[in-house]
Design a protein around this motif. Structure first.
Motif, PDB file in Angstrom:
ATOM      1  N   GLN A 221       0.843  -1.190   0.000  1.00 59.16           N
ATOM      2  CA  GLN A 221       0.000   0.000   0.000  1.00 59.16           C
ATOM      3  C   GLN A 221       0.887   1.252   0.000  1.00 59.16           C
ATOM      4  N   TYR A 222       0.456   2.250  -0.808  1.00 60.35           N
ATOM      5  CA  TYR A 222       1.304   3.417  -1.047  1.00 60.35           C
ATOM      6  C   TYR A 222       0.629   4.745  -0.698  1.00 60.35           C
ATOM      7  N   LYS A 224      -0.902   6.735  -2.774  1.00 58.48           N
ATOM      8  CA  LYS A 224      -0.518   7.662  -3.830  1.00 58.48           C
ATOM      9  C   LYS A 224      -1.491   7.512  -4.996  1.00 58.48           C
ATOM     10  N   ASP A 229      -2.535   0.526  -5.088  1.00 63.19           N
ATOM     11  CA  ASP A 229      -2.271  -0.451  -4.035  1.00 63.19           C
ATOM     12  C   ASP A 229      -2.565  -1.848  -4.583  1.00 63.19           C
ATOM     13  N   THR A 427      12.617   6.598   2.118  1.00 58.34           N
ATOM     14  CA  THR A 427      11.993   5.329   1.707  1.00 58.34           C
ATOM     15  C   THR A 427      11.922   4.400   2.913  1.00 58.34           C
ATOM     16  N   TYR A 429       8.989   1.749   5.462  1.00 55.32           N
ATOM     17  CA  TYR A 429       7.721   1.019   5.471  1.00 55.32           C
ATOM     18  C   TYR A 429       7.298   0.643   6.879  1.00 55.32           C
ATOM     19  N   TRP A 475       3.878   1.595   2.732  1.00 53.33           N
ATOM     20  CA  TRP A 475       5.075   2.403   2.473  1.00 53.33           C
ATOM     21  C   TRP A 475       4.848   3.876   2.801  1.00 53.33           C
ATOM     22  N   SER A 477       4.311   7.404   2.274  1.00 49.42           N
ATOM     23  CA  SER A 477       3.734   8.074   1.108  1.00 49.42           C
ATOM     24  C   SER A 477       4.460   9.370   0.760  1.00 49.42           C
ATOM     25  N   ALA A 481       9.004   4.550  -3.389  1.00 51.79           N
ATOM     26  CA  ALA A 481       8.851   3.206  -2.841  1.00 51.79           C
ATOM     27  C   ALA A 481       8.887   2.206  -3.984  1.00 51.79           C
ATOM     28  N   ILE A 483       7.685  -0.708  -6.431  1.00 55.14           N
ATOM     29  CA  ILE A 483       6.344  -0.987  -6.944  1.00 55.14           C
ATOM     30  C   ILE A 483       6.269  -2.434  -7.373  1.00 55.14           C
TER      31      ILE A 483
END
Length: 523
Positions: A221-222, A224, A229, A427, A429, A475, A477, A481, A483
């Protein structure tokens, strides 16, 4: 000439649905051909429930169906052929061959190798005559020498294996199902049971069967708008069968609730003796639609002595169990963090454990932490540069929790501090760890009635299921990050935030004051 699907439905006046689907079989390969042949007039085969309701309405078998319906009851719609059109899913499923005999409705849908608009004449559809031949053959088999309900149930249980021989892939080869049964029995008589090479011995003792369903959910999950996600569910069914005899036979049926997610990409153990073609062809590569096979998934097998994995599967579940966002901002030797987590309302709120781990790589040891947590407890591991947010066994009634704070680091020591090649700078998480017992995300289950054992003695049957997190990352936001991509990972379309950030969306939800107060601390 082929059949798209076959049903046997018992007529039970006075019950809520007025009937029960006793047997159903779909042929996905034929369904794909129907989609091509019928074009824009194609209507997919519905689930058993909607099909039963539509068929009973058309046959006037519903208890509360007393009103005149012009589209069904007018003089211009008198049916003399036992071929019907059923209103399902916003379209009309036609042709449906169906008739009632001895309180059992026999129904099937033949393949029409052309467009259905306008309707072709019945005489030009060769599959209709084959439908009648197949249904009459099933009727003769079920009621030949039948004396009671037990015998009927026995014959219904034999139908899947018989249709594999008499009607493979929906194409009728022999309408006399007794011939198929005789050939199976003849093979078993002429080939006496022998100890298989892979089975090193036989079991002696109290018979028992254990079935365990374990699902693992992964997520990236981001929070963004330009990155979707993703999540993935992988399941495994583990069995342990302590049964006497050289070759005991067991059949396990996996079922789904009405809103369950169909199982796909199913891989089975070599001891499984036969499978419905719908199980073999259910793939996550294909787009999900109403025609997706949703069980029951039957696995007949001869078990080995040791515990083994009966099957593996994937599933395209609509939402991840926990949605969240994580924000981390660097300020010299400090970082400010904000975390929000939300448990989806459909998920069982009863964990064996649930915790969020927040590591800080490529930094010095943690020297000071100021934090505010709305729920649970925070533990600090200074030398490991790690925070563990212990959420516990339940989320609060609001289903949302939050953590915010400031973490201060000391001088970096390359020998002791954790290092990571990806988590550099901002970066970072958060990783969730949780387990929920007696629950699966797909809804897949097996109970004592789902297990049939053909061996001496009455075995004790136990079933279990659980959901476990696996590589469940959220991650930061506020920074780049990594992908993930893949056909089995789904974009978070079901929880669209309509242009707002996830933080804004979660913070709008109402919370009780006592749940927001939480705990404040310094370490």
């Amino acid at each position: 000439m082929a059949q798209r699907a076959v049903w046997l439905i018992s007529h039970e006046p006075g019950t809520p649905l007025c009937g029960t689907v006793r047997f159903s079989r779909r042929y996905p390969t034929v369904e794909k051909r129907a989609k091509v042949f019928n074009g824009t007039s194609y209507v997919p085969i519905p689930e058993d429930g909607p099909f039963l309701k539509a068929l009973f309405f058309e046959l006037r078998l519903l208890d509360d169906d007393k009103d005149f319906v012009e589209s069904r009851d007018s003089c211009s719609h008198i049916n003399k052929t036992s071929v019907y059109g059923l209103l399902v899913g916003g379209g009309e499923l036609w042709p449906v061959v169906a008739f009632l005999k001895n309180n059992m409705i026999y129904a099937c849908v033949p393949l029409v190798e052309q467009t259905l608009s306008p309707r072709p004449p019945l005489i030009s559809i060769s599959g209709i005559s084959q439908s009648f031949e197949l249904l009459f053959g099933i009727q003769d088999f079920l009621h030949l020498g039948q004396k009671n309900e037990t015998e009927l149930n026995t014959k219904l249980n034999q139908l899947p294996d018989l249709l594999l021989q008499a009607c493979p892939f929906g194409t009728l080869l022999d309408a006399n199902l007794q011939n198929s049964l005789d050939s199976i029995n003849f093979a078993s008589v002429t080939h006496p049971q022998k100890q298989p090479a892979w089975k090193v011995g036989t079991y002696k003792g109290k018979p028992q069967v254990s079935v365990s369903i374990t699902e693992k959910v992964k997520s990236m999950q981001y929070d963004k708008q330009d990155i979707a996600d993703t999540w993935q569910v992988v399941g495994a069914v583990t069995c342990k069968c302590d049964l006497e005899g050289i070759m005991p036979n067991v059949t396990i049926s996996l079922s789904l609730p009405t809103n369950g997610s169909p199982l796909q990409d199913i891989l089975v153990h070599p001891c499984v003796t036969s499978l419905d073609s719908a199980i073999l062809t259910s793939s996550s590569i294909d787009a999900m639609d109403d025609s997706a096979f949703s069980g029951p998934y039957k696995f007949p097998f001869t078990p080995p002595l040791e515990s083994f994995n009966l099957c593996y599967y994937t599933s395209q579940v609509p939402v991840p169990p926990i949605l969240g966002f994580y924000q981390m901002k660097e300020e010299e030797i400090q970082v400010k963090i904000t975390v929000n987590l939300k448990l989806h309302e459909s998920v069982k709120n009863n964990f064996e454990f649930c915790e969020a781990r927040i590591p800080f790589y490529n930094r010095g040891p943690v020297t000071h932490v100021e934090y505010k947590v709305s729920f649970g407890q925070l533990e600090v591991f200074r030398e490991r540069s790690l925070l563990i947010w212990i959420i516990g066994q339940k989320f609060p009634k609001s289903m949302e929790i939050s953590l915010s704070g400031t973490v201060t680091f000391g001088a970096k020591s390359h020998e002791k501090q954790p290092f990571d090649e990806i988590c550099i700078g901002g970066t970072a998480y958060l990783k969730l760890h949780f387990k929920i017992l007696d629950y699966t995300l797909t809804g897949c289950y097996a109970d004592q009635h789902s297990v049939q054992v053909f061996a001496s003695g009455k075995p004790k049957i136990s079933t279990h299921r659980k959901l476990i997190s696996s590589d469940y990352y959220i991650w930061n936001s506020k920074a780049p990050a990594p992908i993930t991509y893949g056909s089995l990972l789904l974009s978070l379309s079901s929880w669209t935030l309509n242009g707002h950030s996830r933080k804004d969306e979660i913070s709008r939800s109402s919370k009780k004051p006592e749940e927001n107060q939480g705990n404040t601390g310094q370490v």
